[in-house]
Design a protein around this motif. Structure first.
Motif, PDB file in Angstrom:
ATOM      1  N   ARG A 175     104.943 -63.170-106.432  1.00 29.81           N
ATOM      2  CA  ARG A 175     103.797 -62.842-105.583  1.00 29.81           C
ATOM      3  C   ARG A 175     103.531 -61.353-105.640  1.00 29.81           C
ATOM      4  N   ARG A 176     102.345 -60.991-105.202  1.00 31.07           N
ATOM      5  CA  ARG A 176     101.911 -59.600-105.283  1.00 31.07           C
ATOM      6  C   ARG A 176     101.960 -58.960-103.893  1.00 31.07           C
ATOM      7  N   PRO A 177     102.560 -57.785-103.791  1.00 25.59           N
ATOM      8  CA  PRO A 177     102.575 -57.105-102.499  1.00 25.59           C
ATOM      9  C   PRO A 177     101.263 -56.375-102.226  1.00 25.59           C
ATOM     10  N   LYS A 178     100.957 -56.232-100.958  1.00 24.75           N
ATOM     11  CA  LYS A 178      99.864 -55.354-100.547  1.00 24.75           C
ATOM     12  C   LYS A 178     100.434 -53.943-100.422  1.00 24.75           C
ATOM     13  N   VAL A 179      99.783 -53.000-101.089  1.00 22.95           N
ATOM     14  CA  VAL A 179     100.330 -51.647-101.190  1.00 22.95           C
ATOM     15  C   VAL A 179      99.376 -50.639-100.551  1.00 22.95           C
ATOM     16  N   TYR A 180      99.933 -49.767 -99.734  1.00 12.64           N
ATOM     17  CA  TYR A 180      99.181 -48.638 -99.203  1.00 12.64           C
ATOM     18  C   TYR A 180      99.732 -47.363 -99.831  1.00 12.64           C
ATOM     19  N   ASP A 204      98.515 -54.993-104.981  1.00 13.46           N
ATOM     20  CA  ASP A 204      97.114 -54.933-104.576  1.00 13.46           C
ATOM     21  C   ASP A 204      96.930 -53.756-103.627  1.00 13.46           C
ATOM     22  N   ASP A 205      96.135 -52.794-104.040  1.00 17.76           N
ATOM     23  CA  ASP A 205      95.834 -51.623-103.221  1.00 17.76           C
ATOM     24  C   ASP A 205      94.988 -52.058-102.036  1.00 17.76           C
ATOM     25  N   ILE A 206      95.455 -51.785-100.821  1.00 17.10           N
ATOM     26  CA  ILE A 206      94.730 -52.263 -99.648  1.00 17.10           C
ATOM     27  C   ILE A 206      93.448 -51.475 -99.384  1.00 17.10           C
ATOM     28  N   PHE A 207      93.284 -50.330-100.054  1.00 20.11           N
ATOM     29  CA  PHE A 207      92.051 -49.568 -99.926  1.00 20.11           C
ATOM     30  C   PHE A 207      91.383 -49.394-101.283  1.00 20.11           C
ATOM     31  N   SER A 208      91.397 -50.440-102.089  1.00  8.29           N
ATOM     32  CA  SER A 208      90.808 -50.368-103.425  1.00  8.29           C
ATOM     33  C   SER A 208      89.315 -50.055-103.377  1.00  8.29           C
ATOM     34  N   GLU A 209      88.652 -50.435-102.294  1.00 10.45           N
ATOM     35  CA  GLU A 209      87.210 -50.185-102.203  1.00 10.45           C
ATOM     36  C   GLU A 209      86.895 -48.692-102.060  1.00 10.45           C
ATOM     37  N   ALA A 220     105.936 -49.708-110.773  1.00  8.44           N
ATOM     38  CA  ALA A 220     106.426 -51.024-111.193  1.00  8.44           C
ATOM     39  C   ALA A 220     107.816 -51.300-110.637  1.00  8.44           C
ATOM     40  N   ARG A 221     108.685 -50.303-110.651  1.00  5.61           N
ATOM     41  CA  ARG A 221     110.047 -50.498-110.115  1.00  5.61           C
ATOM     42  C   ARG A 221     110.012 -50.855-108.633  1.00  5.61           C
ATOM     43  N   LEU A 222     109.171 -50.172-107.866  1.00 10.35           N
ATOM     44  CA  LEU A 222     109.078 -50.454-106.429  1.00 10.35           C
ATOM     45  C   LEU A 222     108.554 -51.861-106.179  1.00 10.35           C
ATOM     46  N   ILE A 223     107.547 -52.254-106.929  1.00 10.73           N
ATOM     47  CA  ILE A 223     106.928 -53.565-106.740  1.00 10.73           C
ATOM     48  C   ILE A 223     107.871 -54.679-107.195  1.00 10.73           C
ATOM     49  N   GLN A 224     108.534 -54.480-108.317  1.00 10.76           N
ATOM     50  CA  GLN A 224     109.474 -55.477-108.800  1.00 10.76           C
ATOM     51  C   GLN A 224     110.673 -55.631-107.866  1.00 10.76           C
ATOM     52  N   SER A 225     111.141 -54.510-107.297  1.00 16.01           N
ATOM     53  CA  SER A 225     112.234 -54.567-106.336  1.00 16.01           C
ATOM     54  C   SER A 225     111.822 -55.331-105.091  1.00 16.01           C
ATOM     55  N   TRP A 226     110.619 -55.078-104.609  1.00 15.55           N
ATOM     56  CA  TRP A 226     110.104 -55.832-103.449  1.00 15.55           C
ATOM     57  C   TRP A 226     110.024 -57.317-103.753  1.00 15.55           C
TER      58      TRP A 226
END
Length: 265
Positions: free
Chosen positions: A139-144, A169-174, A255-261
């Motif tokens: 799954r993909r984390p929501k990232v700020y 997924d960047d929570i402020f991508s807009e 990538a390391r942070l997201i994969q660890s999460w």
């Protein structure tokens, strides 16, 4: 090749990084005092300007036949240099593709296109490899991503894109496509909490990220990232410089942070 520039002044760190990476550092006659990549450049090259301020005479003193500048932030100095008869090329890279295009352009400007394309190919392979790993995440984390804390400023476009490449997924991508930091100020900090990021990454330009201060923000106690201890720093010198280092080091760090999460979720 006498028509190619022989004395280049780089007013930002990323063009210095590219010229060193493609073996054309001997052409550099002056750099910005904010240059960080590669570290040896600070010892080897004269510092002739800051970022948006300085003495134009220090630039002219090294007799540049080309000055490489960046964005509207350096428009005034570019204008002064042009009036003084200096050739100026102004870059304005804001996305991952823009960074790659900048590398190719620098290579063409100095007659080292093949080396520049080789550098770009290596970075593209890193991007594709990161995307392949991200595609397999459960799954993909929501990232700020926070570029500044007071007021809070969300991430710029290339950072937002790299979060996506790395599997988040960047929570402020807009807001990421907005050019200036002022346009990315988050007026209501509670809006960050409401978007419930799973990971918070701080990269406060010029100062150390303080996760304990973020965790103590009023109304943030239930934010998943805070409850799960997912507050991290990526140095601004790595990820907020729109040059090769952002992709070469910033992307793997994301990538390391997201994969660890993902592995602990």
């Amino acid at each position: 090749m006498p028509r190619l520039p022989q004395r280049i002044v780089c007013l930002t760190t990323e063009t210095v990084e590219v010229l060193y990476a493609i073996g054309e550092e001997d052409r550099i006659a002056g750099i910005s005092g904010y240059t960080v990549h590669p570290p040896r450049a600070r010892k080897e090259k004269p510092k002739v300007f800051a970022f948006t301020s300085g003495d134009i005479n220090k630039i002219l003193a090294v007799q540049p036949d080309l000055v490489l500048s960046f964005s509207n932030l350096q428009a005034d100095i570019a204008c002064e240099l042009i009036k003084a008869g200096v050739l100026v090329h102004a870059f304005n890279q804001r996305s991952v593709d823009d960074i790659l295009a900048m590398i190719e352009t620098v290579g063409r400007l100095v007659g080292a296109e093949a080396k520049a394309l080789e550098l770009v190919t290596g970075l593209e392979e890193l991007i594709k490899g990161t995307q392949a790993v991200a595609a397999a995440l459960p799954r993909r984390p929501k990232v700020y991503f926070e570029e500044w804390d007071d007021p809070p400023i969300s991430g710029i476009r290339w950072v937002s894109e790299m979060i996506g490449i790395a599997g988040g997924d960047d929570i402020f991508s807009e807001a990421a496509t907005r050019q200036s930091a002022r346009e990315r100020i988050i007026a209501d900090p509670l809006e960050i909490a409401r978007r419930a990021p799973d990971i918070i990454i701080g990269s406060w330009c010029g100062k150390k990220f303080r996760p304990e201060k973020v965790a103590a923000r009023q109304g943030w106690a239930d934010v998943p990232a805070i409850a799960g201890g997912q507050l991290h720093e990526i140095k601004s010198a790595v990820i907020l410089n729109p040059g090769p280092v952002a992709i070469r080091e910033g992307l793997p760090a994301l990538a390391r942070l997201i994969q660890s999460w993902a592995a602990s979720a």
